[in-house]
Design a protein around this motif. Structure first.
Motif, PDB file in Angstrom:
ATOM      1  N   MET A  67     -33.352 -12.420 -12.085  1.00  0.00           N
ATOM      2  CA  MET A  67     -32.377 -12.691 -11.023  1.00  0.00           C
ATOM      3  C   MET A  67     -33.014 -12.474  -9.653  1.00  0.00           C
ATOM      4  N   ARG A  68     -32.914 -13.464  -8.794  1.00  0.00           N
ATOM      5  CA  ARG A  68     -33.367 -13.311  -7.415  1.00  0.00           C
ATOM      6  C   ARG A  68     -32.246 -12.664  -6.617  1.00  0.00           C
ATOM      7  N   THR A  69     -32.521 -11.571  -5.940  1.00  0.00           N
ATOM      8  CA  THR A  69     -31.487 -10.868  -5.181  1.00  0.00           C
ATOM      9  C   THR A  69     -31.177 -11.598  -3.876  1.00  0.00           C
ATOM     10  N   ASP A 123     -33.601 -13.909  -1.521  1.00  0.00           N
ATOM     11  CA  ASP A 123     -33.214 -15.274  -1.156  1.00  0.00           C
ATOM     12  C   ASP A 123     -33.165 -15.425   0.366  1.00  0.00           C
ATOM     13  N   GLY A 124     -32.662 -14.385   1.042  1.00  0.00           N
ATOM     14  CA  GLY A 124     -32.597 -14.404   2.508  1.00  0.00           C
ATOM     15  C   GLY A 124     -33.975 -14.449   3.142  1.00  0.00           C
ATOM     16  N   PHE A 125     -34.917 -13.641   2.633  1.00  0.00           N
ATOM     17  CA  PHE A 125     -36.270 -13.617   3.189  1.00  0.00           C
ATOM     18  C   PHE A 125     -37.009 -14.927   2.921  1.00  0.00           C
ATOM     19  N   ILE A 126     -36.726 -15.552   1.765  1.00  0.00           N
ATOM     20  CA  ILE A 126     -37.339 -16.862   1.473  1.00  0.00           C
ATOM     21  C   ILE A 126     -36.847 -17.885   2.497  1.00  0.00           C
ATOM     22  N   LYS A 127     -35.549 -17.879   2.773  1.00  0.00           N
ATOM     23  CA  LYS A 127     -35.003 -18.814   3.765  1.00  0.00           C
ATOM     24  C   LYS A 127     -35.526 -18.495   5.170  1.00  0.00           C
ATOM     25  N   TYR A 175     -27.846 -16.084  -1.826  1.00  0.00           N
ATOM     26  CA  TYR A 175     -27.166 -15.855  -3.098  1.00  0.00           C
ATOM     27  C   TYR A 175     -27.959 -14.965  -4.044  1.00  0.00           C
ATOM     28  N   GLU A 176     -27.217 -14.382  -4.995  1.00  0.00           N
ATOM     29  CA  GLU A 176     -27.815 -13.874  -6.225  1.00  0.00           C
ATOM     30  C   GLU A 176     -26.886 -14.298  -7.363  1.00  0.00           C
ATOM     31  N   VAL A 177     -27.481 -14.791  -8.448  1.00  0.00           N
ATOM     32  CA  VAL A 177     -26.694 -15.315  -9.571  1.00  0.00           C
ATOM     33  C   VAL A 177     -27.033 -14.509 -10.815  1.00  0.00           C
ATOM     34  N   LEU A 178     -26.057 -13.708 -11.261  1.00  0.00           N
ATOM     35  CA  LEU A 178     -26.258 -12.832 -12.411  1.00  0.00           C
ATOM     36  C   LEU A 178     -25.768 -13.541 -13.674  1.00  0.00           C
ATOM     37  N   LEU A 179     -26.703 -13.809 -14.575  1.00  0.00           N
ATOM     38  CA  LEU A 179     -26.389 -14.452 -15.847  1.00  0.00           C
ATOM     39  C   LEU A 179     -26.024 -13.367 -16.862  1.00  0.00           C
TER      40      LEU A 179
END
Length: 582
Positions: A555-557, A561-565, A524-528
């Motif tokens: 914002m984490r792109t 997020d994919g590389f962290i997982k 995910y990425e969550v844009l506030l």
């Protein structure tokens, strides 16, 4: 069967599989909700279910057995008939003389133990196992897809009458007769049953000049399931048309319909699309479980600040939240999870969807029907007059729907919807393309969630480090410095690590997971929509400018997020790149 929860809490603390803080928070939630501590720990993925069950087995003094990778001999498995095994969650897995070891979810179910003892004439030794272990063993009762189809083809396919489309002999009566022949019914039933057992989301039935190819989409990837003789094509098409209540003698135009499949184990709604192709009619069936429950945000794959942003956004009484991504990226599932959180007796929720994929209690769901003029726009107009607190619109696909949704958010409603863009920032220019006013977008939009689905690595996975050549290749697609910084912040890499030091994981093929993956999870990425982002919207800034500002503001792109997982062993780098580069 219940283990003492205080003893369980102490053992978890002593074993170190959960921190004191995690245990205290889970204990408070359990007390508040009236649930067991174990259920909270499992639901929030603090402790794996099998770990908890092992500890419970130790507390209760009952041996634990993991059946997930155990191949049980057929003669032992069948000591307990399949219907009994399914009904009472009990599996016979080992026999020594007159002693029979059985795996159960509740080893204190004395009535079932006594029943098996009388039927088998053996001494029963109960063992504790996990629901996953039981399900894995139950699948061993099933024949393989190839074997079952092989039997049907040998015995039945020769008996199917083939009718050439457009021939003088063809009429509704002939087609209906073919559709009601036992061989055709068995083939279609078997196709559906095995697709469900293999967790397929779609079945593709594709006619060619010489054969019919059947493919299943499992975890987002299409796999060949079976090849059938071409003579079976007309019968299969006719059978599915009958089930979906479609026109049997229409072969020139596309048709859409749906039907239900039910058994003691599952209940599915099947969405059917039939399309004329050069060699006949291609069928795609989408399988939608009617018994599945909405997933928690953690189960979807949301973590850290992204999760916090969504939780805060859902507490706001008004405004708009958009979920974006390509078809099949899980947007609707995410919306249903949001609705499940918002679904309380104090809130009136109404939706307009195409199609209604899951039925949710206490939510007023409306199905779009373009043939009678019930579109997203007309449905949304009517919903506003139903005194809703929350409105969910399946998709914003035109300017009329976009403006109605924005106005609904402006007049005191929470509006949830989806839109097709490649990233979160791209949703804003897309709304402007749909003639939405920038000042209205900035006033109403709260959050944009972009997502993709990646396959999850099975338990058998291999650690490795990237080579210099692989790192250079990755630089073509990603900013590795930013990714490394994100990995360090998340604790997936040490502060002293270079990219070559980070441990990643590769899939390992096994009998249960030939490609090394099982299931999917979101990245995910969550844009506030902050004040600075609002200013950019009013200036008419492009996607890149909005994206860069969002990243500056934390914002984490999706790539990060994919590389962290991937570093956490949840998925692989190849999976992340596959879905991001699509």
């Amino acid at each position: 069967m219940k283990a003492d929860q205080q003893k369980l809490k102490k053992m978890i603390a002593d074993s170190g599989i959960a921190s004191k803080e995690q245990l205290e928070n889970a204990h408070k939630k359990a007390k508040k909700s009236g649930k067991e501590l174990r259920d909270i720990l499992i639901a929030e993925k603090i402790v794996a279910e099998d770990e908890i069950i092992k500890l419970e087995a130790y507390i209760l003094g009952i041996p634990f057995v993991n059946l997930e990778k155990v191949k049980i001999p057929g003669d032992i498995l069948k000591i307990i008939p399949e219907p009994v095994a399914k009904s009472y969650n009990i599996i016979a897995f080992n026999r020594e003389g007159e002693k029979l070891e059985v795996a159960m979810l509740d080893p204190e179910d004395l009535m079932t133990i006594e029943f098996i003892k009388k039927k088998s004439g053996l001494k029963i030794l109960p063992r504790l196992t996990t629901p996953t272990g039981i399900n894995s063993a139950l699948r061993q009762y099933q024949k393989t897809l190839e074997a079952e189809f092989g039997d049907i083809i040998k015995k039945e396919v020769g008996g199917i009458r083939s009718i050439k489309e457009g021939s003088e002999k063809e009429d509704k009566k002939d087609l209906r007769k073919v559709a009601e022949e036992l061989p055709v019914i068995r083939i279609v039933d078997t196709l559906l049953k095995h697709a469900i057992l293999q967790r397929a989301s779609d079945i593709h039935i594709e006619p060619t000049e010489k054969e019919v190819i059947v493919r299943y989409r499992i975890d987002g990837i299409l796999h060949d399931a079976m090849t059938l003789p071409s003579m079976a094509s007309s019968g299969i098409v006719a059978r599915i048309k009958v089930l979906a209540n479609l026109k049997l003698d229409e072969h020139r135009l596309p048709q859409d319909g749906r039907f239900k499949v039910e058994s003691g184990d599952y209940k599915y709604s099947v969405r059917v699309s039939i399309l004329p192709v050069f060699t006949g009619e291609k069928i795609v069936m989408r399988l939608l479980s009617e018994t599945s429950e909405a997933l928690t945000l953690e189960q979807l794959g949301l973590r850290g600040e992204s999760l916090e942003r969504i939780e805060v956004g859902l507490k706001k009484p008004v405004g708009m939240i958009l979920v974006t991504g390509p078809t099949g990226s899980g947007k609707t599932t995410t919306l249903y999870s949001f609705l499940d959180i918002l679904n309380t007796p104090q809130i009136n929720i109404s939706t307009v969807e195409d199609p209604i994929e899951y039925r949710m209690p206490r939510i007023n769901q409306t199905q779009v029907n373009a043939k009678i003029g019930l579109t997203f726009a007309s449905g949304l107009r009517s919903l506003v007059r139903q005194d809703p607190d929350v409105i969910m619109v399946g998709e914003v696909r035109d300017s009329e729907t976009a403006n109605l949704a924005i106005n609904a958010a402006l007049t005191g409603h929470m509006v949830l919807s989806t839109i097709h863009t490649t990233n979160a920032a791209g949703a804003i220019p897309r709304l402007i393309d749909m003639k939405a006013e920038p000042f209205l977008i900035s006033s109403t939009l709260n959050l944009i969630v972009a997502q993709r689905l990646v396959r999850v690595l099975s338990s058998e996975k291999k650690k490795y480090n990237l080579s210099e050549e692989e790192i250079e290749d990755l630089k073509k697609y990603c900013n590795l410095d930013e990714i490394l910084e994100a990995l360090k912040k998340e604790g997936a890499a040490k502060q002293s690590d270079a990219f070559r030091d980070v441990v990643f994981y590769k899939p390992v093929s096994s009998k249960t997971s030939p490609e090394g993956y099982k299931g999917r999870i979101g990245i995910y990425e969550v844009l506030l929509i902050t004040e600075t982002v609002k200013e950019l919207i009013l200036k008419g800034s492009d996607t890149d400018q909005i994206q860069n500002q969002a990243v500056k503001e934390g914002m984490r792109t999706m790539v990060e997020d994919g590389f962290i997982k991937a570093a956490q062993g949840i998925t692989s780098i190849e999976e992340v790149l596959r879905v991001i580069m699509d």
